[in-house]
Design an enzyme around this catalytic site. Structure first.
Site, PDB file in Angstrom:
ATOM      1  N   GLU A 132     -19.215   2.581  -3.573  1.00 19.29           N
ATOM      2  CA  GLU A 132     -18.297   2.072  -4.592  1.00 19.29           C
ATOM      3  C   GLU A 132     -18.825   2.256  -6.008  1.00 19.29           C
ATOM      4  O   GLU A 132     -18.070   2.599  -6.929  1.00 19.29           O
ATOM      5  CB  GLU A 132     -18.001   0.587  -4.327  1.00 19.29           C
ATOM      6  CG  GLU A 132     -17.191   0.333  -3.071  1.00 19.29           C
ATOM      7  CD  GLU A 132     -18.017   0.264  -1.798  1.00 19.29           C
ATOM      8  OE1 GLU A 132     -17.420   0.064  -0.719  1.00 19.29           O
ATOM      9  OE2 GLU A 132     -19.267   0.415  -1.889  1.00 19.29           O
ATOM     10  N   ARG A 161       0.832  -1.206   0.000  1.00 18.33           N
ATOM     11  CA  ARG A 161       0.000   0.000   0.000  1.00 18.33           C
ATOM     12  C   ARG A 161       0.867   1.255   0.000  1.00 18.33           C
ATOM     13  O   ARG A 161       0.504   2.271  -0.612  1.00 18.33           O
ATOM     14  CB  ARG A 161      -0.960   0.010   1.181  1.00 18.33           C
ATOM     15  CG  ARG A 161      -0.303   0.157   2.548  1.00 18.33           C
ATOM     16  CD  ARG A 161      -1.344   0.139   3.648  1.00 18.33           C
ATOM     17  NE  ARG A 161      -0.736   0.317   4.961  1.00 18.33           N
ATOM     18  CZ  ARG A 161      -1.425   0.265   6.100  1.00 18.33           C
ATOM     19  NH1 ARG A 161      -2.728   0.043   6.065  1.00 18.33           N
ATOM     20  NH2 ARG A 161      -0.816   0.443   7.247  1.00 18.33           N
ATOM     21  N   ARG A 214      -2.218  -5.429   0.761  1.00 20.08           N
ATOM     22  CA  ARG A 214      -1.803  -4.140   1.307  1.00 20.08           C
ATOM     23  C   ARG A 214      -0.502  -4.238   2.105  1.00 20.08           C
ATOM     24  O   ARG A 214       0.237  -3.270   2.192  1.00 20.08           O
ATOM     25  CB  ARG A 214      -2.896  -3.575   2.215  1.00 20.08           C
ATOM     26  CG  ARG A 214      -4.124  -3.062   1.461  1.00 20.08           C
ATOM     27  CD  ARG A 214      -5.121  -2.462   2.418  1.00 20.08           C
ATOM     28  NE  ARG A 214      -5.634  -3.450   3.361  1.00 20.08           N
ATOM     29  CZ  ARG A 214      -6.030  -3.181   4.603  1.00 20.08           C
ATOM     30  NH1 ARG A 214      -5.953  -1.952   5.068  1.00 20.08           N
ATOM     31  NH2 ARG A 214      -6.502  -4.129   5.392  1.00 20.08           N
ATOM     32  N   PHE A 218     -15.527  -5.272  -3.156  1.00 21.96           N
ATOM     33  CA  PHE A 218     -16.343  -4.091  -3.417  1.00 21.96           C
ATOM     34  C   PHE A 218     -15.965  -3.447  -4.754  1.00 21.96           C
ATOM     35  O   PHE A 218     -16.782  -2.751  -5.368  1.00 21.96           O
ATOM     36  CB  PHE A 218     -16.207  -3.095  -2.269  1.00 21.96           C
ATOM     37  CG  PHE A 218     -16.389  -3.726  -0.921  1.00 21.96           C
ATOM     38  CD1 PHE A 218     -17.383  -4.670  -0.719  1.00 21.96           C
ATOM     39  CD2 PHE A 218     -15.571  -3.404   0.142  1.00 21.96           C
ATOM     40  CE1 PHE A 218     -17.555  -5.284   0.524  1.00 21.96           C
ATOM     41  CE2 PHE A 218     -15.730  -4.004   1.380  1.00 21.96           C
ATOM     42  CZ  PHE A 218     -16.718  -4.942   1.578  1.00 21.96           C
ATOM     43  N   SER A 269      -6.645   3.176   5.245  1.00 23.97           N
ATOM     44  CA  SER A 269      -6.296   1.763   5.095  1.00 23.97           C
ATOM     45  C   SER A 269      -5.327   1.531   3.947  1.00 23.97           C
ATOM     46  O   SER A 269      -4.506   0.612   3.991  1.00 23.97           O
ATOM     47  CB  SER A 269      -7.561   0.929   4.864  1.00 23.97           C
ATOM     48  OG  SER A 269      -8.418   0.996   5.981  1.00 23.97           O
TER      49      SER A 269
END
Length: 322
Positions: free
Chosen positions: A65, A17, A174, A90, A44
């Site tokens: 989304e 990430r 991530r 999502f 996040s």
């Protein structure tokens, strides 16, 4: 391609990430068209750094989304280069129609990032554990679907897709990946990478399971089995030529994926084999199950994606070959 394989496969000290966010800041510094969108996951995904550098090009769309994809499509229509992120389920299940119609059917220019696929969702649990995301997106015409292995590949892929036109789906974990490639490696989208040569069986893998596939290859070598290892990081368009070559050279293939074996990498490879170069195939991946909560190492065992599972499938496919 200009690729250097890491001498030692170890965990990277950087999270994917952070490399994602840092690379986008670099791209945005050089190109005012670059914009980012997120669905209430800015923290996040480590995107506060991008917001600090380019607040006017940062769009937190909230837990909406489908609207995020529509907004990304609209930004694309004005000449922007949007990168839209949310968790994998999502980014795919929840807004498939918007991706299909608003972005792909309209022939716009959108990069969709789905994070924490499969077992890497860990404690986020079954609802956040996409084993079907790549399969869902494979059905969209003209889409490019990519699963980077590590930070070196992710950085190069992001730099490339910034200047390519079309719809892209990129899935990535991530946290810290295992380092397979050295920094500075350059990849060709749509072409696989041969990580290791062999003559008895081919292991075709992708993403987070690449390092474990190399470990399985070593375990097989200790049994006297010569293993070819291939990293297919572009699931669509898939490298048909390389798959055909592997089938001709080794006559047996095992696919390894952090995904449902239905409509995933194994299915894509099976399509090529059935149409061009029939060869026995075994698949390692999620066996048509829903996800569950747990640490990644537990989930890898529960969903039968360990190096030993790969070894077992290789032994099985070799029996079929012989």
């Amino acid at each position: 391609m200009s690729i250097k394989i890491a001498e030692e496969i170890v965990k990277d000290n950087k999270m994917m990430r952070d490399v994602y966010a840092g690379t986008l800041v670099e791209l945005a510094n050089a190109d005012k068209r670059v914009v980012v969108l997120d669905a209430d996951l800015m923290n996040s995904m480590g995107m506060k750094a991008f917001h600090k550098a380019h607040p006017e090009r940062t769009f937190n769309c909230g837990v909406q989304e489908a609207n995020m994809i529509g907004t990304a499509a609209g930004l694309s229509a004005t000449g922007k280069v949007p990168f839209a992120h949310t968790f994998g389920p999502f980014a795919t299940r929840r807004c498939y129609d918007q991706v299909f119609i608003s972005a792909a059917y309209a022939k716009l220019n959108v990069r969709i990032i789905g994070s924490d696929p499969g077992i890497t969702a860990a404690y986020n649990g079954g609802t956040h554990m996409p084993f079907e995301d790549m399969g869902i997106m494979r059905g969209i015409p003209d889409i490019t679907i990519i699963e980077p292995v590590d930070n070196a590949m992710l950085k190069d892929i992001l730099q490339q897709v910034k200047d390519l036109y079309g719809i892209f789906y990129i899935r990535l974990m991530r946290k810290e990946p295992m380092r397979v490639y050295e920094e500075g490696s350059q990849f060709e989208i749509g072409k696989g990478v041969v990580l290791q040569e062999g003559k008895d069986v081919t292991l075709i893998t992708s993403g987070v399971l690449t390092a474990d596939t190399l470990k399985a290859a070593q375990m097989l070598k200790e049994q006297g089995i010569s293993v070819k290892v291939v990293n297919i990081f572009t699931w669509k368009p898939i490298d048909r030529e390389l798959i055909e070559k592997c089938a001709k050279e080794t006559g047996a293939i095992v696919t390894v994926e952090n995904h449902n074996i239905i409509n995933g990498l194994g299915s894509a490879v099976a399509e090529v084999l059935a149409e061009t170069t029939p060869a026995p195939l075994e698949r390692v991946g999620c066996l048509d199950r829903f996800g569950e909560v747990g640490p990644q190492d537990y989930l890898q065992k529960a969903f039968k994606m360990t190096p030993q599972d790969i070894v077992d499938k290789a032994v099985t496919v070799l029996k079929r070959k012989n």
